[in-house]
Design an enzyme around this catalytic site. Structure first.
Site, PDB file in Angstrom:
ATOM      1  N   GLY A 125       4.779 -10.023   3.933  1.00  0.00           N
ATOM      2  CA  GLY A 125       5.650  -9.766   5.095  1.00  0.00           C
ATOM      3  C   GLY A 125       4.896 -10.602   6.350  1.00  0.00           C
ATOM      4  O   GLY A 125       3.786 -10.787   6.612  1.00  0.00           O
ATOM      5  N   ASP A 147       2.388  -9.214   9.206  1.00  0.00           N
ATOM      6  CA  ASP A 147       0.792  -9.361   9.096  1.00  0.00           C
ATOM      7  C   ASP A 147       0.904 -10.845   9.080  1.00  0.00           C
ATOM      8  O   ASP A 147       0.502 -11.580   8.208  1.00  0.00           O
ATOM      9  CB  ASP A 147       0.799  -8.826   7.930  1.00  0.00           C
ATOM     10  CG  ASP A 147       0.697  -7.237   7.962  1.00  0.00           C
ATOM     11  OD1 ASP A 147       0.038  -6.480   8.811  1.00  0.00           O
ATOM     12  OD2 ASP A 147       1.622  -6.892   7.273  1.00  0.00           O
ATOM     13  N   MET A 189       0.795  -1.147   0.041  1.00  0.00           N
ATOM     14  CA  MET A 189       0.008   0.055   0.088  1.00  0.00           C
ATOM     15  C   MET A 189       0.905   1.401   0.115  1.00  0.00           C
ATOM     16  O   MET A 189       0.496   2.325   0.382  1.00  0.00           O
ATOM     17  CB  MET A 189      -0.965  -0.059   1.187  1.00  0.00           C
ATOM     18  CG  MET A 189      -1.773  -1.238   1.147  1.00  0.00           C
ATOM     19  SD  MET A 189      -3.511  -1.193   2.135  1.00  0.00           S
ATOM     20  CE  MET A 189      -2.769  -0.693   3.788  1.00  0.00           C
ATOM     21  N   HIS A 211       9.473  -3.364   3.225  1.00  0.00           N
ATOM     22  CA  HIS A 211       9.131  -3.619   1.887  1.00  0.00           C
ATOM     23  C   HIS A 211      10.584  -3.935   1.270  1.00  0.00           C
ATOM     24  O   HIS A 211      10.300  -4.902  -0.011  1.00  0.00           O
ATOM     25  CB  HIS A 211       8.473  -2.370   1.315  1.00  0.00           C
ATOM     26  CG  HIS A 211       7.160  -2.166   2.057  1.00  0.00           C
ATOM     27  ND1 HIS A 211       7.140  -0.828   2.653  1.00  0.00           N
ATOM     28  CD2 HIS A 211       6.066  -2.799   1.846  1.00  0.00           C
ATOM     29  CE1 HIS A 211       5.761  -1.050   3.126  1.00  0.00           C
ATOM     30  NE2 HIS A 211       5.249  -1.803   2.872  1.00  0.00           N
ATOM     31  N   SER A 267       6.513  -0.357  10.218  1.00  0.00           N
ATOM     32  CA  SER A 267       5.238  -0.296   9.577  1.00  0.00           C
ATOM     33  C   SER A 267       4.984   1.055   9.413  1.00  0.00           C
ATOM     34  O   SER A 267       5.424   2.069   9.979  1.00  0.00           O
ATOM     35  CB  SER A 267       4.432  -0.690  10.844  1.00  0.00           C
ATOM     36  OG  SER A 267       2.980  -0.404  10.559  1.00  0.00           O
ATOM     37  N   SER A 268       4.032   1.176   8.330  1.00  0.00           N
ATOM     38  CA  SER A 268       3.844   2.666   8.098  1.00  0.00           C
ATOM     39  C   SER A 268       3.039   3.114   9.037  1.00  0.00           C
ATOM     40  O   SER A 268       2.978   4.425   8.971  1.00  0.00           O
ATOM     41  CB  SER A 268       2.915   2.342   6.630  1.00  0.00           C
ATOM     42  OG  SER A 268       3.804   1.693   5.499  1.00  0.00           O
ATOM     43  N   ARG A 269       2.331   2.513   9.875  1.00  0.00           N
ATOM     44  CA  ARG A 269       1.570   3.047  10.892  1.00  0.00           C
ATOM     45  C   ARG A 269       2.445   3.705  11.965  1.00  0.00           C
ATOM     46  O   ARG A 269       1.812   4.436  12.956  1.00  0.00           O
ATOM     47  CB  ARG A 269       0.409   2.344  11.228  1.00  0.00           C
ATOM     48  CG  ARG A 269      -0.567   2.069  10.263  1.00  0.00           C
ATOM     49  CD  ARG A 269      -1.729   1.417  10.773  1.00  0.00           C
ATOM     50  NE  ARG A 269      -2.982   1.512   9.878  1.00  0.00           N
ATOM     51  CZ  ARG A 269      -3.354   0.548   9.224  1.00  0.00           C
ATOM     52  NH1 ARG A 269      -2.701  -0.457   8.990  1.00  0.00           N
ATOM     53  NH2 ARG A 269      -4.337   0.756   8.289  1.00  0.00           N
TER      54      ARG A 269
HETATM   55  O1  PAF Z   1      -0.093  -5.703   3.642  1.00  0.00           O
HETATM   56  C1  PAF Z   1      -0.464  -4.843   2.852  1.00  0.00           C
HETATM   57  O2  PAF Z   1       0.096  -3.890   2.812  1.00  0.00           O
HETATM   58  C2  PAF Z   1      -2.027  -4.963   2.294  1.00  0.00           C
HETATM   59  O3  PAF Z   1      -2.685  -5.675   3.096  1.00  0.00           O
HETATM   60  C3  PAF Z   1      -1.921  -5.700   1.012  1.00  0.00           C
HETATM   61  C4  PAF Z   1      -1.414  -7.191   0.967  1.00  0.00           C
HETATM   62  C5  PAF Z   1      -0.984  -4.905  -0.051  1.00  0.00           C
HETATM   63  C6  PAF Z   1      -3.382  -6.001   0.289  1.00  0.00           C
HETATM   64  O4  PAF Z   1      -3.821  -4.497   0.233  1.00  0.00           O
END
Ligand code: PAF
Length: 286
Positions: free
Chosen positions: A151, A154, A32, A39, A189-191
């Site tokens: 990843g 999650d 996202m 990433h 995490s982006s958050r």
């Molecule tokens: O993990 C993420 O960034 C999102 O849940 C994903 C897998 C790209 C689906 O939108």
């Protein structure tokens, strides 16, 4: 070859068709955006398995609840493109909403993994995982990669995607990439950008508590309920609000039998403006 950017499905597919004709294997890294070192680890793993690496950036509205942070989710497209290019990624797919959901979100056919969707993170984020499995199924159908990387941070998402791929006979190999962490153990995490400087020294408690449970289990403690409760207290002591702490069978995410050797310890907590998740794995020897 510089990164090629596609906003539409058709030209991306045409490009991938040419790559396949040249005998190249294709890997997908779905994101996202707001790319960080985690990433880039996914991209490196993708490069080990394929000659043609496709990244997607799509802040998927279907996986955000009504009161969630879709509009505040960090969008850093220019720097993401630079990072992907520098990392040697070949194709970027970044569709507008109308390309992914041409009939509108409400009319979109959904993929739901019964039994895995509503537990753990799904219990406090209704609809979230149906949105994830739906968009990932679409991305896998669009790109048709040999391998797709997600990843392990999650962990529940990864378990759902593995189940979906098996249940729907999607011909792709799903690989998990290890969690990338800051020096104090906080999972990237982006958050994390929503964590205030005042909270920052305390949020490590989530990882610390999950690791504490792991040590207890490895030392022979099997009172899982008591361990979960103690870890929740540790998080409350750090003045943070736990969402859940759960010890589960690593792949089914079911409550573990005493004989289970592969466990996942998962947790989520709320800071003032973010919800953070993490997990650690325990592999017990027989
Ligand atoms: O993990 C993420 O960034 C999102 O849940 C994903 C897998 C790209 C689906 O939108």
């Amino acid at each position: 070859m510089p990164l090629q950017i596609h906003r539409q499905i058709r030209p991306l597919r045409a490009q991938l068709h040419r790559a396949r004709e040249q005998g190249q294997r294709i890997a997908l890294v779905a994101t996202m955006g707001n790319l960080h070192e985690g990433h880039l680890g996914l991209l490196r793993l993708a490069q080990e398995h394929a000659e043609q690496v496709v990244a997607s950036i799509f802040v998927n509205p279907l996986q955000f609840g009504l009161n969630e942070d879709w509009d505040q989710y960090p969008r850093t497209f220019e720097s993401d493109v630079e990072k992907l290019d520098a990392a040697g990624c070949h194709q970027l797919f970044c569709p507008p909403d109308a390309e992914m959901y041409p009939n509108g979100q409400a009319q979109q056919t959904r993929v739901i993994c019964e039994g895995l969707t509503d537990i753990l993170c799904g219990a406090s984020r209704p609809g979230h995982f149906a949105g994830v499995t739906t968009v990932v199924a679409k991305l896998l159908n669009i790109v048709a990669p040999e391998v797709a990387i997600f990843g392990e941070k999650d962990w529940q998402q990864l378990a759902l995607i593995r189940r979906m791929v098996a249940d729907l006979c999607i011909p792709v190999k799903i690989l998990g990439a290890p969690v990338a962490r800051a020096a104090d153990g906080l999972a990237l995490s982006s958050r994390n950008s929503f964590i205030t400087p005042e909270e920052r020294p305390r949020v490590r408690q989530l990882h610390d508590s999950l690791c504490w449970i792991k040590t207890q289990i490895e030392a022979g403690n099997r009172d899982f309920a008591a361990l979960e409760t103690a870890a929740r207290h540790q998080i409350e002591q750090a003045d943070l609000r736990p969402d859940y702490i759960a010890i589960r069978a690593a792949s089914s995410l079911a409550p573990p039998s005493p004989a289970e050797r592969n466990l996942a310890i998962l947790g989520a907590l709320f800071t003032r403006a973010a919800r953070l998740i993490d997990n650690v794995q325990v592999h017990l020897k027989d």
